[in-house]
Design a protein around this motif. Structure first.
Motif, PDB file in Angstrom:
ATOM      1  N   GLU A 134       0.837  -1.209   0.000  1.00 12.09           N
ATOM      2  CA  GLU A 134       0.000   0.000   0.000  1.00 12.09           C
ATOM      3  C   GLU A 134       0.868   1.254   0.000  1.00 12.09           C
ATOM      4  O   GLU A 134       0.550   2.239  -0.689  1.00 12.09           O
ATOM      5  N   SER A 165       0.634   6.542  -6.881  1.00 10.20           N
ATOM      6  CA  SER A 165      -0.607   7.272  -7.156  1.00 10.20           C
ATOM      7  C   SER A 165      -0.412   8.778  -7.061  1.00 10.20           C
ATOM      8  O   SER A 165      -1.154   9.554  -7.685  1.00 10.20           O
ATOM      9  N   TYR A 176      -8.536  -6.688 -13.813  1.00 14.64           N
ATOM     10  CA  TYR A 176      -9.310  -5.733 -13.015  1.00 14.64           C
ATOM     11  C   TYR A 176     -10.719  -6.262 -12.755  1.00 14.64           C
ATOM     12  O   TYR A 176     -11.230  -6.186 -11.627  1.00 14.64           O
ATOM     13  N   SER A 200     -14.353  -3.975  -2.969  1.00 14.42           N
ATOM     14  CA  SER A 200     -13.499  -2.884  -2.493  1.00 14.42           C
ATOM     15  C   SER A 200     -12.597  -3.323  -1.345  1.00 14.42           C
ATOM     16  O   SER A 200     -11.843  -2.521  -0.791  1.00 14.42           O
ATOM     17  N   THR A 238      -3.617  -4.739  -5.688  1.00 17.59           N
ATOM     18  CA  THR A 238      -3.671  -3.353  -5.207  1.00 17.59           C
ATOM     19  C   THR A 238      -3.476  -2.370  -6.339  1.00 17.59           C
ATOM     20  O   THR A 238      -4.260  -1.434  -6.513  1.00 17.59           O
ATOM     21  N   ARG A 283      -6.298  -2.300  -9.392  1.00 23.30           N
ATOM     22  CA  ARG A 283      -7.606  -1.711  -9.065  1.00 23.30           C
ATOM     23  C   ARG A 283      -7.550  -0.194  -8.937  1.00 23.30           C
ATOM     24  O   ARG A 283      -8.595   0.464  -8.938  1.00 23.30           O
ATOM     25  N   ARG A 284      -6.345   0.359  -8.826  1.00 15.48           N
ATOM     26  CA  ARG A 284      -6.228   1.804  -8.643  1.00 15.48           C
ATOM     27  C   ARG A 284      -5.582   2.519  -9.816  1.00 15.48           C
ATOM     28  O   ARG A 284      -5.854   3.702 -10.056  1.00 15.48           O
ATOM     29  N   SER A 303      -4.509   7.145 -13.208  1.00  8.17           N
ATOM     30  CA  SER A 303      -5.574   6.731 -12.301  1.00  8.17           C
ATOM     31  C   SER A 303      -6.703   6.034 -13.066  1.00  8.17           C
ATOM     32  O   SER A 303      -7.015   6.403 -14.200  1.00  8.17           O
ATOM     33  N   ARG A 304      -7.294   5.009 -12.452  1.00  8.45           N
ATOM     34  CA  ARG A 304      -8.448   4.335 -13.060  1.00  8.45           C
ATOM     35  C   ARG A 304      -9.729   5.139 -12.904  1.00  8.45           C
ATOM     36  O   ARG A 304     -10.691   4.915 -13.626  1.00  8.45           O
ATOM     37  N   SER A 305      -9.767   6.043 -11.936  1.00 11.83           N
ATOM     38  CA  SER A 305     -10.997   6.803 -11.699  1.00 11.83           C
ATOM     39  C   SER A 305     -11.164   7.930 -12.701  1.00 11.83           C
ATOM     40  O   SER A 305     -10.196   8.400 -13.288  1.00 11.83           O
TER      41      SER A 305
END
Length: 462
Positions: free
Chosen positions: A148, A155, A303, A312, A425, A428-429, A460-462
């Motif tokens: 993490e 990130s 993913y 999540s 980890t 997914r991000r 970023s995936r978002s």
């Protein structure tokens, strides 16, 4: 099933360690097609040096002479098996030792425990594996935390920033292996830095310098290597004494301390696990993220599986077996990168492959790097394609070679767990992107690694 304990070694020092050091002399020719010695004293050593590595030499050897071929190291015959069929036929009765552990210990001049009987060897092997597995169970939260921290750092980077995979993932491996292997003392960065200095000095000399005896020819290099090895051994003995006094039972060394192993044997097993564990874990993670960066399709499929299985929530040990596609990605990473390109066994009794008789005390090489990219076994062998492991034949071949199933080396099992946490980890991000024009060439050593630093960028995936 053949007892491939895998993780044997690429360079000719393995032949020195395994044959000259560990085993009695054998000078009978095998009668198997292959090279004649080019030098009376060194056999085909110079041919291997000219190819750059034992793996590249074996590729050429099997192209010329077929799936069963021979060559010479000094006055000793060596037989190499370069396809699945002869490997299936080769039966070695020595099911009690791990070839990688045995050979690595020979390189380090470790002898304790080598003369024990079969029962002692089995017990020690099970103890070693149990200590690794229990350390993962007891400290899985540490792995999650270290991963993490790294993914959080990535990130925060601008999308154009280049991320050096080799540097960052070696750091990840060092932190996880030292903390799970030796305890909370290695939460301190200074301890990890000191460990890395000696680790790098030892591993680099194991991976080079023995092919032509150059280590012996350089007094300064030999002194540096011996000093690093001595410092590492002293540190491991110190850690062992500290943990014994604390009576803790949470990390790898604690499991060994609960046994009847001597102080010296515990130190040696800690050396093997920390040396090999760091390099295997780091390179599995490096290659996995590199190959993922080359395929958006594979990333998206992974993913989706991660979202379906984990939602999540962070990954957990009990969820890892459900991540089947993630396992396929890691299997294909090992295959495509030829993570451990050579294994070896001593022919303890006379054996036979096809029509060829293999005499007792012949060293038999498993040319895994050749087999892992054999077009007769793998369709489009140079393509990174995790979907190939949906087929039972591919899974069976992979298991036969010792990369999965009951014969998986414990260090590789550890590396798979850390890599699964990393992939679950980061994917997914973040989306991983390959740098345009970058080609990651393989350097086939004890464990295959990129020849140069390998870079990616993330978004970023978002």
């Amino acid at each position: 099933m053949l007892d491939f304990a895998i993780f044997a070694v690429t360079f000719v020092i393995i032949l020195v360690g395994a044959v000259l050091y560990l085993y009695p002399s054998s000078r009978r020719a095998s009668g198997i097609p292959g090279l004649n010695p080019t030098d009376e004293k060194d056999g085909n050593l110079q041919d291997i040096v000219n190819k750059g590595s034992l793996h590249e030499f074996l590729v050429s050897l099997h192209q010329e002479f077929g799936s069963v071929a021979s060559f010479w190291f000094g006055g000793r015959p060596v037989v190499s098996l370069g396809s699945v069929k002869p490997l299936q036929q080769h039966i070695n009765p020595n099911h009690t030792t791990d070839s990688f552990e045995t050979m690595l210990k020979s390189l380090l001049s470790y002898q304790s425990g080598m003369g024990g009987g079969p029962n002692e060897s089995v017990i020690r092997k099970k103890l070693y594996e149990s200590a690794i597995n229990n350390s993962l169970k007891n400290n899985f939260s540490v792995v999650l935390k270290v991963v993490e921290e790294l993914v959080g750092k990535w990130s925060s980077f601008p999308e154009a920033q280049h991320i050096p995979l080799c540097a960052h993932l070696l750091g990840l491996a060092l932190k996880t292996v030292t903390q799970l292997g030796l305890g909370e003392r290695f939460r301190c960065d200074a301890e990890v830095i000191s460990f890395r200095k000696n680790h790098d000095a030892i591993w680099s000399e194991i991976g080079k310098g023995y092919m032509d005896g150059s280590l012996e020819k350089s007094a300064s290099r030999k002194a540096h290597y011996e000093a690093a090895l001595s410092e590492m051994e002293s540190m491991l003995l110190s850690v062992s004494k500290e943990r014994k006094a604390q009576r803790k039972q949470t990390v790898f060394v604690d499991g060994l301390l609960q046994s009847s192993l001597t102080e010296r044997q515990i130190m040696e097993d800690c050396m093997v696990f920390t040396l090999a564990g760091c390099v295997i874990t780091a390179n599995l993670c490096i290659w996995a993220l590199h190959f993922l960066s080359t395929s958006e399709e594979v990333q998206d499929k992974l993913y989706k599986e991660l979202e379906d299985v984990l939602g999540s929530d962070p990954v957990s040990l009990d969820k890892i077996p459900q991540l089947r596609y993630c396992q396929q990605v890691l299997n294909e990473t090992v295959r495509t990168a030829k993570l451990t390109p050579v294994a070896a066994r001593l022919q303890e009794v006379e054996g036979k492959v096809d029509q060829h008789v293999i005499p007792k005390e012949t060293l038999v090489i498993y040319a895994l790097g050749v087999v892992l990219q054999d077009p007769d076994t793998w369709s489009t062998p140079y393509r990174f394609d995790p979907d190939r492991f949906e087929e039972e034949s591919a899974r069976k071949s992979f298991c036969l070679l010792g990369f999965s199933g009951n014969q998986t080396c414990p260090e590789l099992g550890f590396a798979y767990t850390v890599a699964t946490v990393l992939l679950s980890t980061v994917v997914r991000r973040l989306k991983l992107h390959q740098l345009e024009g970058q080609v990651a060439e393989v350097r086939s050593e004890l464990v295959s690694s990129p020849k140069e630093e390998t870079w990616i960028t993330v978004s970023s995936r978002s």
